[in-house]
Design a protein around this motif. Structure first.
Motif, PDB file in Angstrom:
ATOM      1  N   GLU A 207      38.762  90.808  38.510  1.00 55.80           N
ATOM      2  CA  GLU A 207      37.906  89.937  37.711  1.00 55.80           C
ATOM      3  C   GLU A 207      37.307  90.679  36.518  1.00 55.80           C
ATOM      4  O   GLU A 207      37.234  90.142  35.403  1.00 55.80           O
ATOM      5  CB  GLU A 207      36.778  89.364  38.581  1.00 55.80           C
ATOM      6  CG  GLU A 207      37.271  88.480  39.717  1.00 55.80           C
ATOM      7  CD  GLU A 207      36.114  87.980  40.569  1.00 55.80           C
ATOM      8  OE1 GLU A 207      35.145  87.458  39.986  1.00 55.80           O
ATOM      9  OE2 GLU A 207      36.168  88.134  41.797  1.00 55.80           O
ATOM     10  N   ARG A 210      40.054  91.362  33.780  1.00 49.46           N
ATOM     11  CA  ARG A 210      40.440  90.149  33.073  1.00 49.46           C
ATOM     12  C   ARG A 210      39.277  89.595  32.233  1.00 49.46           C
ATOM     13  O   ARG A 210      39.482  89.066  31.134  1.00 49.46           O
ATOM     14  CB  ARG A 210      40.957  89.107  34.068  1.00 49.46           C
ATOM     15  CG  ARG A 210      42.297  89.522  34.681  1.00 49.46           C
ATOM     16  CD  ARG A 210      42.791  88.509  35.694  1.00 49.46           C
ATOM     17  NE  ARG A 210      43.132  87.234  35.066  1.00 49.46           N
ATOM     18  CZ  ARG A 210      44.325  86.950  34.572  1.00 49.46           C
ATOM     19  NH1 ARG A 210      45.296  87.858  34.591  1.00 49.46           N
ATOM     20  NH2 ARG A 210      44.569  85.771  34.048  1.00 49.46           N
ATOM     21  N   ALA A 211      38.063  89.729  32.747  1.00 53.52           N
ATOM     22  CA  ALA A 211      36.908  89.237  31.985  1.00 53.52           C
ATOM     23  C   ALA A 211      36.699  90.050  30.718  1.00 53.52           C
ATOM     24  O   ALA A 211      36.404  89.498  29.641  1.00 53.52           O
ATOM     25  CB  ALA A 211      35.654  89.272  32.850  1.00 53.52           C
ATOM     26  N   CYS A 213      38.996  91.723  29.040  1.00 51.49           N
ATOM     27  CA  CYS A 213      40.075  91.422  28.093  1.00 51.49           C
ATOM     28  C   CYS A 213      39.894  90.021  27.501  1.00 51.49           C
ATOM     29  O   CYS A 213      40.162  89.800  26.304  1.00 51.49           O
ATOM     30  CB  CYS A 213      41.429  91.548  28.786  1.00 51.49           C
ATOM     31  SG  CYS A 213      41.849  93.261  29.230  1.00 51.49           S
ATOM     32  N   ALA A 214      39.435  89.072  28.325  1.00 53.09           N
ATOM     33  CA  ALA A 214      39.189  87.719  27.819  1.00 53.09           C
ATOM     34  C   ALA A 214      38.117  87.746  26.739  1.00 53.09           C
ATOM     35  O   ALA A 214      38.211  87.030  25.728  1.00 53.09           O
ATOM     36  CB  ALA A 214      38.779  86.795  28.963  1.00 53.09           C
ATOM     37  N   GLU A 215      37.103  88.587  26.937  1.00 55.37           N
ATOM     38  CA  GLU A 215      36.052  88.729  25.930  1.00 55.37           C
ATOM     39  C   GLU A 215      36.634  89.258  24.620  1.00 55.37           C
ATOM     40  O   GLU A 215      36.140  88.931  23.531  1.00 55.37           O
ATOM     41  CB  GLU A 215      34.970  89.685  26.454  1.00 55.37           C
ATOM     42  CG  GLU A 215      33.774  89.857  25.555  1.00 55.37           C
ATOM     43  CD  GLU A 215      32.879  88.623  25.500  1.00 55.37           C
ATOM     44  OE1 GLU A 215      32.113  88.511  24.526  1.00 55.37           O
ATOM     45  OE2 GLU A 215      32.973  87.779  26.423  1.00 55.37           O
ATOM     46  N   GLY A 217      39.636  88.530  23.670  1.00 47.60           N
ATOM     47  CA  GLY A 217      40.518  87.512  23.116  1.00 47.60           C
ATOM     48  C   GLY A 217      41.937  87.485  23.638  1.00 47.60           C
ATOM     49  O   GLY A 217      42.802  86.859  23.020  1.00 47.60           O
ATOM     50  N   THR A 219      44.702  87.816  27.429  1.00 48.68           N
ATOM     51  CA  THR A 219      44.904  87.942  28.871  1.00 48.68           C
ATOM     52  C   THR A 219      45.843  89.118  29.106  1.00 48.68           C
ATOM     53  O   THR A 219      46.966  89.123  28.585  1.00 48.68           O
ATOM     54  CB  THR A 219      45.534  86.663  29.464  1.00 48.68           C
ATOM     55  OG1 THR A 219      44.653  85.564  29.225  1.00 48.68           O
ATOM     56  CG2 THR A 219      45.766  86.818  30.954  1.00 48.68           C
TER      57      THR A 219
END
Length: 302
Positions: A207, A210-211, A213-215, A217, A219
């Motif tokens: 989590e 991935r969080a 990397c999502a921040e 921009g 995946t």
């Protein structure tokens, strides 16, 4: 036989140590008649005489000496209990079971336990290694008294626990040696969006990666699955991919991998100490938490 009255037993001991009822009364700040009444009441309780005439004085009977012999053991045990209780109330005695994930054990818990062994040798800390989520389950089940875990996503208010954020552990990126971006200035996490990534299959670290990397921009494409930091860093060093690694885990363990900070993105994981609600004011727990917080402040300032 009646109950043994500790107050009256102490009066009897004073008579024995002082030699006379009058001297015992002076020590105890009682009147001689009050001392005599206490000893007589004890005799009635126990069903045996405690004093017998001895010339113009009195002395303890064989029954009284037998009683005192056993009472001294009780007094000694009570004194030890009082001392232990005092230590407990000051957070200097007792036992605290701590469930913690591996990097928290090495980076936070071991230094805290070392400090406690010097400052409060009567306080025992028992360590149980467990993944972050498992440590919380152990805490809920009562198998540990304190859990070192990871906070993921927004603050979750679980009424069963009281949590304290110990530190925000920066996430660095590990790159293979010779990677084109290994020495690039101003490295951003988004610069690695197309790279093969190495991280766990599930749990808090899945989590967190991935969080982060999502921040940034994107995946992350997981090329390899691993949870052990030594294995992850070895794979990165071999050129199999890149990985986010917490600073607590990577310190001194980079090996052949190039570990870079990400000051522009500032990804981090929060290390949390949790206890069951209602136990947070227990003196030994408060003492362990205080030492963990002190170590965390030192780590954070480095």
């Amino acid at each position: 036989m009646g109950e043994w009255d500790l107050r009256r037993l102490r009066v009897l001991r004073a008579v024995d140590e002082c030699g006379t009822v009058t001297a015992a009364a002076e020590r105890l700040r009682l009147s001689p008649s009050a001392v005599s009444q206490q000893v007589s009441a004890l005799a009635r309780q126990l069903g045996a005489p405690m004093l017998e005439p001895y010339g113009r004085r009195v002395r303890l009977t064989p029954a009284a000496r037998l009683v005192l012999r056993h009472a001294e053991l009780v007094f000694g045990q009570l004194e030890r209990a009082e001392a232990e209780l005092a230590g407990y109330l000051h957070g200097e005695a007792g036992e605290v079971r701590v469930g913690a994930f591996a990097t928290a054990i090495g980076g936070l818990l071991v230094p805290a336990v070392s400090r406690l062994r010097a400052a409060a040798p009567g306080l025992t800390v028992r360590v149980v290694e467990a993944e972050a989520a498992e440590a919380v389950r152990l805490l809920a089940a009562g198998d540990v008294d304190l859990a070192l875990s990871l906070a993921v996503g927004p603050d979750a208010r679980d009424p069963r626990f009281v949590g304290t954020v110990l530190l925000s552990d920066p996430l660095d990126v590990a790159l293979p040696p010779g990677h084109p971006l290994a020495g690039a200035p101003g490295l951003r996490l988004a610069d690695l969006a197309e790279e093969p990534w190495i991280y766990g299959a599930a749990g808090p670290w899945w989590e967190i990666t991935r969080a982060a990397c999502a921040e940034a921009g994107f995946t992350p494409e997981r090329a390899h699955t691993a949870a052990d930091w030594t294995a992850i860093l070895a794979m990165v060093a071999a050129g199999l991919g890149v990985a986010l690694v917490p600073r607590l885990a990577s310190a001194g363990r980079g090996g052949g991998a190039v570990v870079r900070a990400l000051p522009e993105d500032l990804p981090a994981r929060r290390v949390v100490a949790a206890v069951r609600a209602g136990t947070e004011r227990t003196p030994p727990l408060r003492r362990v938490l205080a030492e963990l917080s002190a170590v965390a402040r030192t780590v954070q300032s480095e």
